[in-house]
Design a protein around this motif. Structure first.
Motif, PDB file in Angstrom:
ATOM      1  N   ILE A  99      56.704  65.737  72.156  1.00 37.88           N
ATOM      2  CA  ILE A  99      56.444  66.298  73.477  1.00 37.88           C
ATOM      3  C   ILE A  99      56.320  65.136  74.450  1.00 37.88           C
ATOM      4  O   ILE A  99      55.642  64.130  74.166  1.00 37.88           O
ATOM      5  N   SER A 100      56.981  65.256  75.587  1.00 40.62           N
ATOM      6  CA  SER A 100      56.924  64.198  76.593  1.00 40.62           C
ATOM      7  C   SER A 100      56.836  64.822  77.978  1.00 40.62           C
ATOM      8  O   SER A 100      57.136  66.011  78.156  1.00 40.62           O
ATOM      9  N   VAL A 101      56.446  63.963  78.949  1.00 41.43           N
ATOM     10  CA  VAL A 101      56.374  64.384  80.348  1.00 41.43           C
ATOM     11  C   VAL A 101      57.170  63.359  81.150  1.00 41.43           C
ATOM     12  O   VAL A 101      56.982  62.135  80.973  1.00 41.43           O
ATOM     13  N   ARG A 102      58.070  63.840  82.016  1.00 38.39           N
ATOM     14  CA  ARG A 102      58.868  62.953  82.859  1.00 38.39           C
ATOM     15  C   ARG A 102      58.697  63.362  84.309  1.00 38.39           C
ATOM     16  O   ARG A 102      58.577  64.567  84.634  1.00 38.39           O
ATOM     17  N   ASP A 103      58.800  62.337  85.164  1.00 33.20           N
ATOM     18  CA  ASP A 103      58.704  62.632  86.592  1.00 33.20           C
ATOM     19  C   ASP A 103      60.104  62.870  87.146  1.00 33.20           C
ATOM     20  O   ASP A 103      61.088  62.920  86.396  1.00 33.20           O
ATOM     21  N   ARG A 104      60.178  62.969  88.481  1.00 27.91           N
ATOM     22  CA  ARG A 104      61.470  63.296  89.078  1.00 27.91           C
ATOM     23  C   ARG A 104      62.485  62.151  88.954  1.00 27.91           C
ATOM     24  O   ARG A 104      63.685  62.353  89.135  1.00 27.91           O
ATOM     25  N   ASP A 105      61.990  60.957  88.661  1.00 29.79           N
ATOM     26  CA  ASP A 105      62.893  59.813  88.458  1.00 29.79           C
ATOM     27  C   ASP A 105      63.263  59.655  86.986  1.00 29.79           C
ATOM     28  O   ASP A 105      63.833  58.627  86.585  1.00 29.79           O
ATOM     29  N   HIS A 106      62.906  60.651  86.172  1.00 28.68           N
ATOM     30  CA  HIS A 106      63.235  60.691  84.737  1.00 28.68           C
ATOM     31  C   HIS A 106      62.511  59.612  83.947  1.00 28.68           C
ATOM     32  O   HIS A 106      62.932  59.245  82.850  1.00 28.68           O
ATOM     33  N   ARG A 107      61.406  59.101  84.546  1.00 28.12           N
ATOM     34  CA  ARG A 107      60.585  58.162  83.810  1.00 28.12           C
ATOM     35  C   ARG A 107      59.515  58.921  83.028  1.00 28.12           C
ATOM     36  O   ARG A 107      58.908  59.860  83.552  1.00 28.12           O
ATOM     37  N   GLN A 108      59.326  58.520  81.802  1.00 26.77           N
ATOM     38  CA  GLN A 108      58.316  59.165  80.971  1.00 26.77           C
ATOM     39  C   GLN A 108      56.930  58.663  81.373  1.00 26.77           C
ATOM     40  O   GLN A 108      56.695  57.466  81.496  1.00 26.77           O
ATOM     41  N   VAL A 109      56.051  59.630  81.509  1.00 31.45           N
ATOM     42  CA  VAL A 109      54.648  59.295  81.796  1.00 31.45           C
ATOM     43  C   VAL A 109      53.756  59.615  80.612  1.00 31.45           C
ATOM     44  O   VAL A 109      52.576  59.214  80.593  1.00 31.45           O
ATOM     45  N   MET A 110      54.329  60.328  79.642  1.00 30.87           N
ATOM     46  CA  MET A 110      53.569  60.634  78.421  1.00 30.87           C
ATOM     47  C   MET A 110      54.569  60.961  77.330  1.00 30.87           C
ATOM     48  O   MET A 110      55.570  61.633  77.544  1.00 30.87           O
ATOM     49  N   ASN A 111      54.261  60.450  76.121  1.00 33.01           N
ATOM     50  CA  ASN A 111      55.120  60.715  74.965  1.00 33.01           C
ATOM     51  C   ASN A 111      54.242  60.700  73.731  1.00 33.01           C
ATOM     52  O   ASN A 111      53.473  59.750  73.517  1.00 33.01           O
ATOM     53  N   THR A 112      54.351  61.742  72.976  1.00 37.79           N
ATOM     54  CA  THR A 112      53.482  61.853  71.790  1.00 37.79           C
ATOM     55  C   THR A 112      53.818  60.820  70.737  1.00 37.79           C
ATOM     56  O   THR A 112      53.021  60.591  69.813  1.00 37.79           O
ATOM     57  N   LEU A 113      54.986  60.179  70.852  1.00 38.15           N
ATOM     58  CA  LEU A 113      55.351  59.151  69.873  1.00 38.15           C
ATOM     59  C   LEU A 113      54.787  57.779  70.252  1.00 38.15           C
ATOM     60  O   LEU A 113      54.811  56.857  69.429  1.00 38.15           O
ATOM     61  N   VAL A 114      54.296  57.632  71.496  1.00 35.92           N
ATOM     62  CA  VAL A 114      53.804  56.326  71.974  1.00 35.92           C
ATOM     63  C   VAL A 114      52.355  56.492  72.395  1.00 35.92           C
ATOM     64  O   VAL A 114      52.030  57.401  73.175  1.00 35.92           O
ATOM     65  N   PRO A 115      51.495  55.620  71.911  1.00 34.87           N
ATOM     66  CA  PRO A 115      50.076  55.721  72.303  1.00 34.87           C
ATOM     67  C   PRO A 115      49.918  55.548  73.814  1.00 34.87           C
ATOM     68  O   PRO A 115      50.745  54.922  74.494  1.00 34.87           O
TER      69      PRO A 115
END
Length: 566
Positions: free
Chosen positions: A102-118
């Motif tokens: 599960i991940s969260v991306r902003d409008r610039d397609h940058r990830q702000v959260m990823n369950t694979l990365v602390p």
């Protein structure tokens, strides 16, 4: 013996009869089998369509459930507080139930959260076109969406995303997405009631393979065959026949489009499986026909042996009809043949009676003819003797009458059929008390030729007996065949003087018999013998197409026409 269609043996007629009986039944069986094959073909097609719809519904439910789970996560207070660390902990709990990441991306397609990365570590930017397109749909519509197949930036694996909007103060600022591995979708295909030879495939919106029930690792990400995609683009669901699968197998395909995403579920059935009922029908029917015909042939042969026994018995009875010989066997089992046999026995009895009556009449006729000739001879002799010293004339006349009598006896004995020339020579030699030898091939004379030859031989024999100088030596009658003619040699013994015959009635009678009655040509006739050429056709009757007098008239006409040209 060459057999025609109408002269086949009984066993073949019985086999044809059996075939005529079996053909309607075989045609009926073929019709029923064809109906079954068509129905089975339709059943398989409908089963493929229903299976594609079933798998499509299951995928819709799975994707809807994933959307619902993400939407529940999106309603967390941590979203409004933009506390993505706490949101990550909640996402990890959700991943225990479903999804791979599960991940969260902003409008610039940058990830702000990823369950694979602390939390706190740098996150990559994923510019995969499928991911970008899914994010853009979320930001533009504010509705959940499902991406096409893409490659993960962190793992390098293949995934699909379920995207839902994250709203902060009523504005869609982020996209919350859950990555699903193709193995999850393949698990749904594995649980479907898919027959062993069938293949189920899930295609994304770009017609690439997302999951496949067999050889997924080999074909994942491959484009579907254009022959399928071009024809399937017109309708949400349907069938596409006569295409080739990714492995080149000819298949029949049924497809159905998902409701939540433009993915397609494709169920492929090999043509060999689809045509199996008809192929099985043809092979089974061919085996049944071969077995039935072979059985019919054997039974027809066995039963024909019984019928052939009666037919041969009837044939033997027919062959013995009129011969006076009883037949060894008679038909016993076939009523029609028994009736024919009875008719043949009656005909045989009638012929036997007629032959007996004919023999009596012929014997009586021969006896009366001989008596008449004897009376004629006696009358001629007494008449001539009573007129003076005409003993020689009486002897000649009597001899000529006896020659006629010999010819009549020969013809009566042969029942007025072909008579052997050698037998006529033997009887003439016996009656004229002259040694005569016959040389050459046997000649079977027609009845009309016997009397002229008997008269000619009589005149030649009497002349040799009365005037020959070497009477104790035999004369030779030599016959030679030369094409359409017969050479007739009357050869006198050595020592005879070749003196010409004096012109008399005997000479005229010989010429009359050989030239006028047998249409021959006398080449030489003197004291040294006779050499004549006779036409075989008039002597034997073989190849004679016209009556002798008509032929004679024709020959004379042709000769006259030939002489006029010269």
């Amino acid at each position: 013996m060459k057999l025609s269609i109408r002269t086949l043996p009984i066993r073949w007629h019985l086999l044809v009869f059996a075939v005529l009986i079996l053909v309607p039944q075989l045609l009926l069986g073929l019709g029923l089998g064809w109906w079954y094959a068509v129905a089975e073909h339709r059943r398989v097609e409908e089963g493929a369509v229903a299976l594609a719809a079933t798998v499509s519904s299951q995928l819709d439910r799975e994707l809807e459930a994933t959307k619902a789970a993400l939407q529940a996560l999106a309603a967390s207070p941590n979203v409004a507080a933009q506390d993505f660390g706490a949101l990550r902990e909640q996402a990890l709990e959700l991943l225990k139930l479903r999804g791979s990441m599960i991940s969260v991306r902003d409008r610039d397609h940058r990830q702000v959260m990823n369950t694979l990365v602390p939390t706190g570590e740098p996150l990559p930017v994923n510019r995969d076109p499928a991911v970008v397109a899914a994010d853009m749909r979320v930001f533009s519509t504010g509705e959940p969406t499902v991406s096409d197949l893409y490659t993960g930036a962190l793992t390098g694996g293949r995934y699909v995303l379920v995207n839902v909007p994250l709203r902060v103060e009523g504005e869609v600022r982020y996209a919350l997405n859950m990555a699903m591995a193709p193995e999850v979708i393949r698990g749904i295909l594995a649980n479907a009631p898919l027959p062993a030879a069938w293949t189920a495939t899930v295609l994304d919106g770009n017609d690439r393979v997302v999951a496949r029930s067999r050889d997924q690792e080999r074909y994942i990400g491959e484009l579907a065959p254009p022959s399928f995609t071009e024809r399937a683009a017109e309708f949400q669901s349907g069938v596409v026949d006569d295409v080739r699968a990714l492995d080149g197998t000819p298949v029949f395909t049924a497809y159905d489009t998902l409701e939540v995403t433009p993915w397609r579920v494709v169920v492929a059935v090999p043509r060999s499986v689809l045509n199996a009922p008809f192929r099985t029908l043809v092979l089974s029917l061919a085996a049944v026909i071969a077995l039935v015909l072979a059985t019919s042939a054997v039974l027809a042969r066995l039963y024909s042996l019984r019928l052939e026994h009666d037919v041969r018995a009837l044939q033997a009875l027919a062959a013995s009809t009129g011969t006076g010989r009883p037949a060894d066997r008679t038909p016993q089992t076939v009523s029609e043949l028994v009736t024919v046999a009875s008719a043949l026995r009656e005909a045989d009895a009638s012929l036997h009676e007629r032959n007996r009556h004919r023999d009596l009449l012929l014997a009586e006729l021969n006896h009366r003819v001989r008596n008449t000739l004897s009376v004629l001879r006696s009358v001629v002799e007494h008449t001539i003797r009573s007129s003076g010293d005409n003993a020689a004339l009486a002897s000649k006349t009597s001899g000529r009458i006896m020659a006629l009598s010999r010819a009549h006896d020969l013809l009566s004995h042969a029942e007025w059929s072909a008579t052997a020339l050698s037998e006529l020579v033997a009887r003439t030699a016996e009656q004229e008390r002259l040694t005569m030898l016959f040389e050459g091939p046997e000649i079977r004379m027609r009845a009309e030729a016997v009397v002229p030859l008997a008269q000619a031989l009589h005149e030649l024999a009497v002349n040799q007996r009365l005037h020959g100088q070497a009477r104790d030596q035999p004369v030779v009658l030599r016959v030679e065949k030369a094409g359409e003619h017969m050479h007739f040699h009357w050869i006198l013994p050595d020592g005879e003087d070749p003196l010409p015959w004096t012109s008399g009635f005997g000479l005229r009678l010989v010429r009359l018999c050989l030239e006028r009655q047998l249409f021959g040509r006398i080449e030489r006739l003197d004291a040294s013998g006779l050499y004549a050429t006779l036409p075989m056709a008039f002597v034997t009757g073989e190849g004679l197409r016209t009556e002798p007098f008509a032929a004679r008239w024709s020959e004379r006409t042709d000769a006259a026409a030939a002489s006029s040209k010269h």
